[in-house]
Scaffold this motif. Structure first.
Motif, PDB file in Angstrom:
ATOM      1  N   ARG A   1       0.806  -1.216   0.000  1.00 15.65           N
ATOM      2  CA  ARG A   1       0.000   0.000   0.000  1.00 15.65           C
ATOM      3  C   ARG A   1       0.839   1.267   0.000  1.00 15.65           C
ATOM      4  O   ARG A   1       0.317   2.344  -0.262  1.00 15.65           O
ATOM      5  CB  ARG A   1      -0.871   0.020   1.249  1.00 15.65           C
ATOM      6  CG  ARG A   1      -2.007  -0.980   1.270  1.00 15.65           C
ATOM      7  CD  ARG A   1      -2.466  -1.093   2.704  1.00 15.65           C
ATOM      8  NE  ARG A   1      -3.703  -1.828   2.906  1.00 15.65           N
ATOM      9  CZ  ARG A   1      -3.754  -3.137   3.111  1.00 15.65           C
ATOM     10  NH1 ARG A   1      -2.658  -3.862   3.064  1.00 15.65           N
ATOM     11  NH2 ARG A   1      -4.914  -3.721   3.352  1.00 15.65           N
TER      12      ARG A   1
ATOM     13  N   THR B   1       3.312  -2.506  10.117  1.00 16.91           N
ATOM     14  CA  THR B   1       2.711  -2.405   8.786  1.00 16.91           C
ATOM     15  C   THR B   1       3.353  -1.257   8.020  1.00 16.91           C
ATOM     16  O   THR B   1       3.942  -0.341   8.595  1.00 16.91           O
ATOM     17  CB  THR B   1       1.189  -2.129   8.866  1.00 16.91           C
ATOM     18  OG1 THR B   1       0.980  -0.954   9.643  1.00 16.91           O
ATOM     19  CG2 THR B   1       0.430  -3.295   9.460  1.00 16.91           C
ATOM     20  N   ALA B   2       3.205  -1.318   6.707  1.00 18.46           N
ATOM     21  CA  ALA B   2       3.566  -0.209   5.833  1.00 18.46           C
ATOM     22  C   ALA B   2       2.280   0.237   5.140  1.00 18.46           C
ATOM     23  O   ALA B   2       1.387  -0.587   4.924  1.00 18.46           O
ATOM     24  CB  ALA B   2       4.583  -0.685   4.793  1.00 18.46           C
TER      25      ALA B   2
ATOM     26  N   GLU C   1      -1.056   4.075   8.740  1.00 15.72           N
ATOM     27  CA  GLU C   1      -2.384   4.032   8.096  1.00 15.72           C
ATOM     28  C   GLU C   1      -2.369   4.890   6.836  1.00 15.72           C
ATOM     29  O   GLU C   1      -2.304   6.128   6.907  1.00 15.72           O
ATOM     30  CB  GLU C   1      -3.505   4.514   9.019  1.00 15.72           C
ATOM     31  CG  GLU C   1      -4.079   3.437   9.898  1.00 15.72           C
ATOM     32  CD  GLU C   1      -4.679   2.239   9.148  1.00 15.72           C
ATOM     33  OE1 GLU C   1      -5.260   2.414   8.063  1.00 15.72           O
ATOM     34  OE2 GLU C   1      -4.530   1.121   9.659  1.00 15.72           O
ATOM     35  N   SER C   2      -2.479   4.237   5.710  1.00 15.54           N
ATOM     36  CA  SER C   2      -2.320   4.990   4.466  1.00 15.54           C
ATOM     37  C   SER C   2      -3.367   6.095   4.309  1.00 15.54           C
ATOM     38  O   SER C   2      -3.060   7.165   3.781  1.00 15.54           O
ATOM     39  CB  SER C   2      -2.293   4.057   3.252  1.00 15.54           C
ATOM     40  OG  SER C   2      -3.282   3.091   3.308  1.00 15.54           O
TER      41      SER C   2
ATOM     42  N   GLU D   1     -10.133   1.235   2.529  1.00 14.18           N
ATOM     43  CA  GLU D   1      -9.564   0.389   3.589  1.00 14.18           C
ATOM     44  C   GLU D   1     -10.640  -0.160   4.525  1.00 14.18           C
ATOM     45  O   GLU D   1     -10.433  -1.174   5.182  1.00 14.18           O
ATOM     46  CB  GLU D   1      -8.528   1.162   4.411  1.00 14.18           C
ATOM     47  CG  GLU D   1      -7.192   1.340   3.717  1.00 14.18           C
ATOM     48  CD  GLU D   1      -6.437   0.025   3.457  1.00 14.18           C
ATOM     49  OE1 GLU D   1      -6.438  -0.862   4.314  1.00 14.18           O
ATOM     50  OE2 GLU D   1      -5.866  -0.098   2.359  1.00 14.18           O
TER      51      GLU D   1
END
Ligand code: GSH
Length: 229
Positions: free
Chosen positions: A17, A57-58, A70-71, A105
């Motif tokens: 993401r 996470t990425a 969190e994108s 998301e």
């Protein structure tokens, strides 16, 4: 005291993401530091990224004292702080922009991730259990995930047939598009047969952007940029 302006750092993971964030930064032509991380064999993030983001996470960015994961939050933060009014929806598209920015998301990605995991479990299990697990997980996929994904595909297709090139109905991408691009290209890569022509055109439109192509070059390995559409 340093007079240097803070430079945004993006922690980027291959095939992930965080490609969304690179696309946005390239559209904004904003200087940034790119730190590339490679997934481990089990797809998880490497130790260096775990140190930056305890959620493991990425994407994750740092900007001065701020560390943000969190994108969706990252896209909104960058647009709010560095967007200079660019890539905002027209008034008529504000609600669609809000909706798709969160829907990506909130609803669509969990369904796609479920399907990914259902497909993965049998292949990662001891050989002897594979036929049974394949049967169980494909039954679950057909009963639970697939019907829901079909509803999403029709819903997005219908919206794209009305909104024009971009999800918020304006002349260029907005946070909704930066967020939806990843979900739709992952989907187009895995199950293009489920998607209608408007979604396929949309994915190609995203991929045709020079800024998207620059982000690809800078980010490195990204398997979702060439779906067979
Ligand atoms: N909702 C989060 C999801 C983050 C996420 O799950 N990222 C994936 C890469 S696409 C990841 O880091 N996976 C590694 C893992 O879960 O072990 C976001 O939008 O940033």
């Amino acid at each position: 005291m340093s007079s240097e302006p803070s430079v945004l750092t993006v922690h980027h993971l291959d095939n992930s993401r965080s490609q969304r964030v690179l696309w946005l930064l390239e559209e904004l032509e904003l200087p940034y530091t790119l730190v590339k991380h490679r997934r481990r064999e089990d797809f998880s993030v490497p130790e260096e990224l775990r140190v930056v983001n305890p959620l493991r996470t990425a994407p994750v960015i740092t900007d001065g004292d701020i560390t943000l994961a969190e994108s969706g939050a990252i896209i909104e933060y960058i647009l709010g702080k560095y967007g200079s009014g660019k890539f905002l929806p027209p008034d008529s598209g504000k609600v669609d922009n809000l909706f798709y920015t969160h829907y990506a998301e909130g609803t669509l990605m969990p369904l796609l991730v479920n399907r990914f995991i259902f497909g993965l479990v049998p292949t990662k299990s001891p050989f002897i259990f594979r036929p049974l697990l394949w049967y169980i997980f494909s039954t679950l996929d057909n009963a639970v995930v697939n019907p829901r994904l079909k509803v999403q595909a029709e819903f997005i297709e219908e919206h794209l047939s009305k909104c024009g090139d971009w999800l918020a109905g304006g002349q260029g991408p907005t946070s909704a598009d930066f967020m939806m691009s990843f979900a739709l290209e992952v989907w187009a890569d895995g199950s293009p047969d489920m998607l209608g022509p408007k979604i396929k055109e949309y994915v190609k439109r995203v991929h045709a952007r020079p800024a998207y192509q620059r982000a690809l070059t800078k980010g490195g390995e990204y398997k979702y940029a060439k779906p067979a559409l």
